[in-house]
Design a protein around this motif. Structure first.
Motif, mmCIF file in Angstrom:
data_model
loop_
_atom_site.group_PDB
_atom_site.id
_atom_site.type_symbol
_atom_site.label_atom_id
_atom_site.label_comp_id
_atom_site.label_asym_id
_atom_site.label_seq_id
_atom_site.Cartn_x
_atom_site.Cartn_y
_atom_site.Cartn_z
ATOM 1 N N THR A 1 63.729 -30.055 18.470
ATOM 2 C CA THR A 1 64.343 -28.800 19.111
ATOM 3 C C THR A 1 64.605 -28.986 20.464
ATOM 4 O O THR A 1 64.167 -29.449 21.360
ATOM 5 N N ASP B 1 70.189 -24.786 24.285
ATOM 6 C CA ASP B 1 70.579 -24.045 23.101
ATOM 7 C C ASP B 1 71.788 -23.527 23.242
ATOM 8 O O ASP B 1 72.177 -22.605 22.363
ATOM 9 N N TYR C 1 67.064 -27.359 15.382
ATOM 10 C CA TYR C 1 65.916 -26.587 15.207
ATOM 11 C C TYR C 1 64.994 -27.047 13.997
ATOM 12 O O TYR C 1 64.038 -26.264 13.491
#
Length: 485
Positions: free
Chosen positions: A193, A197, A70
């Motif tokens: 990024t 996730d 992140y």
């Protein structure tokens, strides 16, 4: 980000590094006054020291991986804010339990932002300047490690025995506040990024449990005089770490995001450098432990006197680190050999002094020259070894690599103190009628012998490393996930 703007950003990062590392040692001299001020029990108060280190070590790898995913700037800033707030909580603690909890939270916060420091250096500086940046960081590591007892002693003398220890923690409030504002302004934003996730929660749980099983017995063993159970329980971490390695390979094969990417260890430079750092920190930290205990418990010196003696090592570290980048660029791996030879000479000299000079003749000046030489060697070793490790790491994995480096340094320190502490305490024998100075000097000689063994092992390991590290490879391409890891 331009190189010109990278140097002010480095200054902010090093302020954070100095604060985190300083707080690992500065509290040592404050324990007696905390004990009196809070009427704390010795067993509970011991965790003021060990709780910080344990929480610090547990946070490093997860925080580094979050930074990779992140961006490292929010991780650094959040960690530094939490460190400043928890330092304030330590300063205002009203009993030993509150202080223990605040110190553990402070250590966790330090671990959160510490991995971003090495990662940022890797990302901000090209290969020819990265060595110089790491050399400066090496000076900070050496100074902060050695200056803690001295700074703590000076603060307590300035503000009094009753509440002086509160200022040791309170000083982090203004420094941290300025550093947070500077971090918002100077640190680069952005970073990878990851579209995937899915967190490696299972890997996080396995690694956390393995580190707890490894470190808690060593930490508590230090408090209880190194009973046998502390080593037996720590040994259980080995199969748990093996399980973690298997799981991480499984996650990577399935295209997931492993907590520590196994491909990091495919390079001989990374794996060898990490093992070398583990062994070196066992030697480097254990000699501080032995000398501090001998000087204060055996020779009845003050914490301030002990801190002044160990400060000479820090001075040598600054001298060595200032030249390390140029020497590393010219000689490659050979600079690590030179550094470890100097540290070996230093520790062997300390061993000879303790074995030959009677306790009545031991003075600070008898160890000044060996400690300065050892500091120079440490300054020549730590930055190039870190550069050797990070130079072969893909940019996307800089945070994970930094977490690994920081964790093995903490584990190495714990192992070194555990081994030398066990030798020192097991050989303390007051039944023969000798004075405490004689008994402690004799035991410190044996413990220093263990530190010498550690550094000689490190010297042997350095010859297994490649002579020069290449530029970082491209990130390993992930497979498309076909099943949840």
């Amino acid at each position: 980000m331009t190189t010109r703007s990278a140097w002010p950003a480095l200054a902010v990062l090093l302020v954070g590094a100095f604060m985190a590392l300083l707080d690992t040692t500065i509290v040592n001299v404050a324990v007696p006054t905390i004990h009196t001020s809070l009427k704390a029990s010795e067993s509970t108060l011991s965790w003021v020291l060990s709780g910080y280190m344990l929480a610090y070590g547990l946070a490093l790898v997860p925080a580094g991986r979050l930074g990779d995913r992140y961006s490292h700037k929010p991780i650094f800033v959040v960690g530094l804010i939490l460190f400043t707030l928890t330092s304030t909580a330590c300063a205002f603690a009203q009993n030993d339990l509150q202080l223990d909890l605040a110190r553990a939270a402070q250590g966790l916060s330090a671990g959160i932002f510490s991995t971003s420091i090495t990662a940022f250096i890797h990302l901000m500086f090209p290969g020819d300047l990265r060595g110089k940046a790491l050399a400066i960081m090496g000076s900070v590591i050496g100074v902060s490690s050695a200056v803690g007892p001295l700074a703590g002693g000076l603060i307590i003398e300035a503000f009094g025995q009753e509440n002086g220890w509160r200022y040791i923690f309170g000083i982090n409030l203004p420094v941290g506040a300025v550093a947070v504002l500077a971090a918002f302004w100077l640190l680069p934003s952005g970073g990878r990024t990851d579209e995937d996730d899915r967190a490696d929660r299972t890997g996080f749980v396995i690694l956390t449990l393995a580190l707890i099983v490894l470190l808690v017995p060593l930490v508590e063993g230090h408090n209880q005089g190194w009973p046998l159970w502390s080593y037996l329980v720590s040994a259980l971490s080995l199969p748990m770490l093996s399980l973690f390695a298997w799981w991480e390979r499984r996650v990577e094969r399935r295209g997931g995001n492993p907590l520590i990417p196994p491909h990091l260890f495919a390079g001989r430079a990374f794996t060898g450098g990490v093992v070398l750092a583990l062994v070196y920190f066992a030697a480097f930290t254990s000699i501080f432990f032995t000398i501090s205990l001998l000087w204060q418990a055996g020779l009845d010196a003050t914490a301030l006197q002990s801190g002044l003696l160990l400060m000479t090592f820090a001075i040598g570290t600054v001298i060595g680190a200032a030249r390390s980048d140029r020497l590393a660029a010219r000689f490659g791996r050979t600079v690590l050999v030179i550094g470890l030879v100097l540290v070996s000479v230093s520790m062997i000299s300390v061993l000879v002094v303790l074995a030959v000079v009677p306790p009545s003749g031991l003075r600070g000046w008898t160890l000044v020259a060996p400690l300065v030489v050892g500091g120079v060697g440490s300054g020549l070793f730590i930055p190039p070894n870190m550069d050797l490790i990070v130079a072969t790491v893909p940019r996307d994995d800089a945070g994970a690599a930094s977490g690994v480096i920081g964790t093995v340094q903490r584990v190495g320190s714990a192992i070194g103190i555990a081994v030398t502490g066990r030798i020192l305490f097991d050989t303390l024998d007051f039944t023969g009628g000798d004075s405490p100075a004689v008994v402690f000097t004799r035991s410190a000689t044996y413990a220093t012998g263990a530190s010498v063994v550690f550094v000689l092992v490190a010297l042997a390991l350095v010859f297994t490393l490649p002579r020069h590290s290449d530029d970082a490879p491209e990130p390993v391409a992930r497979k498309e996930p076909h099943n949840a890891a």
